[in-house]
Write an enzyme that holds these catalytic residues in place. Structure first.
Site, short mmCIF file in Angstrom:
data_model
loop_
_atom_site.label_atom_id
_atom_site.label_comp_id
_atom_site.label_asym_id
_atom_site.label_seq_id
_atom_site.Cartn_x
_atom_site.Cartn_y
_atom_site.Cartn_z
N GLU A 47 38.14 14.85 3.92
CA GLU A 47 37.35 14.89 2.69
C GLU A 47 35.89 14.78 3.04
O GLU A 47 35.44 13.76 3.54
CB GLU A 47 37.74 13.73 1.78
N ASP A 58 30.66 5.95 -7.50
CA ASP A 58 30.62 5.36 -6.17
C ASP A 58 29.97 3.98 -6.14
O ASP A 58 29.01 3.70 -6.86
CB ASP A 58 29.87 6.29 -5.21
#
Lengths: 257, 386
Positions: A47, A58
């Site tokens: 990823e 995040d």
């Protein structure tokens, strides 16, 4: 393409390791070496995060790494260039980034360039199935789109998302942002079982995972395990690049996926 | 057709671009809000609170000096006289009532100038809810009085150190909190931004400004030629425009040109940006070629935001609202003029709307309404330096 990797792992009765690392951190060339290192150390799927200025899903670790990459002037074009350079040495690669980067670069353009750079799929945490029509039309025949499901998603939504998601479902382990947690809540395990009962597609779990004990508990419930923040932390802890890369190797071994 | 559509689209703008974790909560909010529209009890209670707690209707005041100065009739919609000193309270009382209906006990909010933070803290105190306000550390420095007010009202002010340390980053952090505490928490967005239904809901709660203005104009026997409001996220502007959308009147939104559009240091996405996705919806956005969001600049913390509400983007493209810009310097000049000649200290945000009077044509029988969205007490130390 991605589906066949899952199938293979399933036949081998194996849970897949799916590491996340942001491109451009701490520099473009160093992140390339990280990807190659991850490939060597058993990443089944890679990823690649493309840093965005406002990463609302995040936590602090990925935020900081994103800031470093963007301050150095990282461009999407460079990301594709870097991936193109090393694509033959990488496992199937998925891009994870926020929707505005796709949108502003032009949906068709982004999809075409990603595919050309060897990218197989994209994960876009702020793109809901409801808003994905344009992107799905633009990216058809270029890259797959993997959608996320969360512990707060209803059964009906999980079914709907499963239908839209290509190859596998990304299960967000908890309500929260990315970043290592000491312990995953019990609800994570209940949630994974629930997703399993609602979809025939493979599932991968991410957010909060950093330890072997967690991996051991997740392994029977998930086809893939995603680690990001804890990997970045391990990399960042060392002073030299050589040690940083060694840290990654050690971290992955310790994790024991 | 009334906008937005069911999924929150104003033409190509708006929508819901949010982490999946929030989708059920957003759906729940949508349903709860739709119910209140038909709930007579809710509407009655809101009306009563607007009157007795907020102090509505706020006056529509004829600024006699300004009228003489410009040679036309200048009216000020005095939102600065609303409780807490800005229009932000309208939305917070509305959403507070809704949050109570939904059984939420924990409120979070983002704030730039601190006006929305103060209004949220006020509503949370009034409704008996726990309150956490995210505020960029840069804004905490330049809007100290409002930080103190929030704390006195019992809210926790959480400094945000990421990015430009202003409103945009405060909103990022609020969204992260929401994703984490989604089951217990109500996110009280302060502008007509964010994922659907926020742009619609905040507009509806702020629309009281325009509704009152229309009634007041009628009572004065006047018709407005221009209605002018400043635009950051755009809640006070949409609030005064919305009732007049179908009328024959010039609607003018004023963005912050900061140190000048050509300097790159401004907050004018409608003037210079391109469509993009930030904080849950698609709208004009200050961004680079790659889609990375640029930092905004304005002397007015409440305008210091790289995005704008999606309905404004729609109204711009449709040509219904004209959007102009005013620099820091021009805003300060307007601030001084109003302070010295009318005895009203406007918020620096509102001073942008006032400054636009310099840029329109005035005639004796023309009427211009300025939305004086807030009072300037919070800006004293910035102005002290100028």
């Amino acid at each position: 393409m991605i589906a066949s990797i899952f199938e293979k792992a399933r036949k081998e009765n194996r849970t897949m390791l799916m590491p996340y690392f942001p491109v451009g951190y701490p520099t473009l060339s160093r992140s390339k070496k990280v990807f190659l290192n991850l490939a060597k150390n058993g990443a089944d799927l890679l990823e690649v995060g493309i840093p965005f200025s406002d990463p609302i899903a995040d936590g602090p670790v990925i935020q900081k790494a994103s800031t470093v990459a963007l301050k150095a002037g990282l461009k999407v074009e460079q990301v594709f260039g870097a991936l193109n350079d090393i694509k033959k040495k990488l496992p199937p690669t998925i891009i994870m980034t926020y929707y505005n980067l796709l949108y502003k670069n032009g949906l068709k353009n982004f999809a075409r360039k990603a595919a050309k750079a060897g990218v197989k799929g994209v994960i876009v945490p702020d793109l809901t199935v409801e808003e994905a029509k344009d992107w799905l039309a633009a990216s058809r025949d270029q890259v797959e789109t993997i959608f996320l499901v969360a512990p707060t998603s209803s059964d009906a939504r999980i079914k709907k998302i499963s239908k839209a998601s290509s190859s596998f479902l990304y299960c967000v382990s908890l309500t929260g942002v990315t970043g290592a947690r000491n312990k995953l809540p019990k609800s994570t395990y209940v949630f994974l079982k629930r997703v399993r009962s609602l979809t025939k597609k493979p599932i991968a779990v991410g957010f909060g995972i950093s330890k072997r004990e967690q991996v051991n508990e997740l392994r029977p419930l998930s086809d893939g395990i995603i680690v990001g923040s804890s990997l970045i932390k391990a990399y960042t802890k060392a002073k030299t690049e050589t040690d940083s890369l060694k840290n990654i190797e050690k971290f992955i071994k310790r994790l024991g996926v | 057709m009334s906008l937005p559509d069911k999924r929150g689209h104003f033409g190509i703008f708006g929508g819901i671009f949010a982490p999946e974790t929030l989708m059920e909560a957003i759906g729940e909010l949508n349903k709860a809000y739709a119910k209140t529209k038909k709930d007579k009890g809710f509407q009655k209670e809101l009306k009563e609170l607007f009157k007795s707690y907020v102090g509505r209707p706020t006056p529509l005041f004829e600024a006699t000096y300004l009228s003489r100065h410009y040679g036309s009739k200048i009216l000020l919609k005095r939102e600065d006289l609303a409780h807490t000193g800005a229009h932000k309270i309208n939305n917070c009382i509305g959403q507070g009532l809704l949050a109570r209906k939904m059984g939420k006990k924990r409120i979070i909010a983002e704030t730039g100038a601190g006006q929305h933070g103060v209004a949220t803290a006020t509503a949370a105190a009034f409704f008996g809810m726990e309150c956490h306000v995210f505020m960029g550390s840069e804004d905490i420095k330049r809007q100290a009085p409002n930080v103190q007010r929030m704390r006195l009202l019992g809210a926790e002010v959480i400094p945000v150190e990421s990015g430009s340390k202003t409103l945009k980053d405060a909103m990022n952090e609020a969204m992260r909190d929401w994703v984490t505490n989604v089951r217990t928490t109500y996110y009280m967005i302060g502008s007509v931004a964010g994922p659907h239904p926020y742009p619609m809901m905040v507009r509806d709660f702020q629309a009281v400004i325009g509704k009152e203005t229309k009634v007041q104009l009628k009572k004065m026997g006047l018709k407005a030629n221009n209605i002018i409001a400043c635009v950051g996220g755009g809640s006070n502007a949409i609030g005064i425009f919305y009732e007049f959308i179908d009328d024959k009147v010039n609607l003018i939104g004023v963005e912050a040109a900061g140190k000048g559009l050509s300097s790159g240091l401004h907050s004018a996405p409608l003037a210079t940006g391109q469509p993009g996705v930030l904080h849950g919806s698609l709208s004009y956005l200050l961004q680079n070629k790659d889609g990375q969001v640029k930092e905004a600049h304005s002397i007015a913390a409440g305008l210091d935001y790289p995005g704008v509400g999606p309905e404004h983007s729609y109204l711009k493209d449709k040509g219904r609202v004209k959007y102009g810009t005013v620099t820091d310097t021009e805003a300060i000049r307007a601030f001084k003029l109003l302070s010295e000649k009318e005895g009203i200290l406007p918020a620096l945000e509102s001073a942008h709307a006032l400054a636009y009077l310099e840029k329109i044509e005035h005639k004796k029988n023309k009427v211009s309404v300025i939305n004086l969205s807030g009072r300037g007490d919070k800006d004293l130390h910035i102005l002290g330096e100028k």
